[in-house]
Design a protein around this motif. Sequence first.
Motif: not given
Length: 180
Positions: A77, A93-94, A79, A175, A90, A82
């Motif tokens: 991704r 966004v996912d 980042d 993450y 988050q 993010y």
Amino acid sequence: MRLLLGFSAFVDGLNERLGRICDWLILLACVVSAGNAMVRYAYDTSSNAWLEIQWYMFAVIVMFGASYTLKKNEHVRVDIIYMMLNERQQIWVDIIGIILFLMPACVLLGWLSWPFFLQAYAVDEHSSNAGGLLRWPIKLVMPVGFALLALQGLSELIKRIAALEGLKVALETKYERPVQ
């Protein structure tokens, strides 16, 4: 929502098992590769089938491992932004990424790879190399792999929507930025 979460748990379990199979396939591919090299150098003999088996295992590892990687939240991704977002942001966004990018890509690539498999199956395609293997079984891995990835994407979408609704779900949200 309970029914959808049950479906999500089923998909997660399936991809978890496939991920474990892929772990073993990595070891097996290394053993086959080392064994093939040893036989080739020690006895000056080899078989194209052993080389193709390695390629087939690699294809299965990549195509079936993708859904497991998504499940474990270890996918690639961007980042930059993010990591600065809170967990709720988050999740949004996912969700947007799954709906706008992942699902359309999986559907399109699965759709396009299906005729590729069907043609190979219809003619009982074999490798053109001496001692090579059947090609159609490995070509089936592509549409199945994209279907598995789409199912895992659907599972992740369900879990994230449930999390936004305040339900307790097992989300892999941790993450860490990759060390470069």
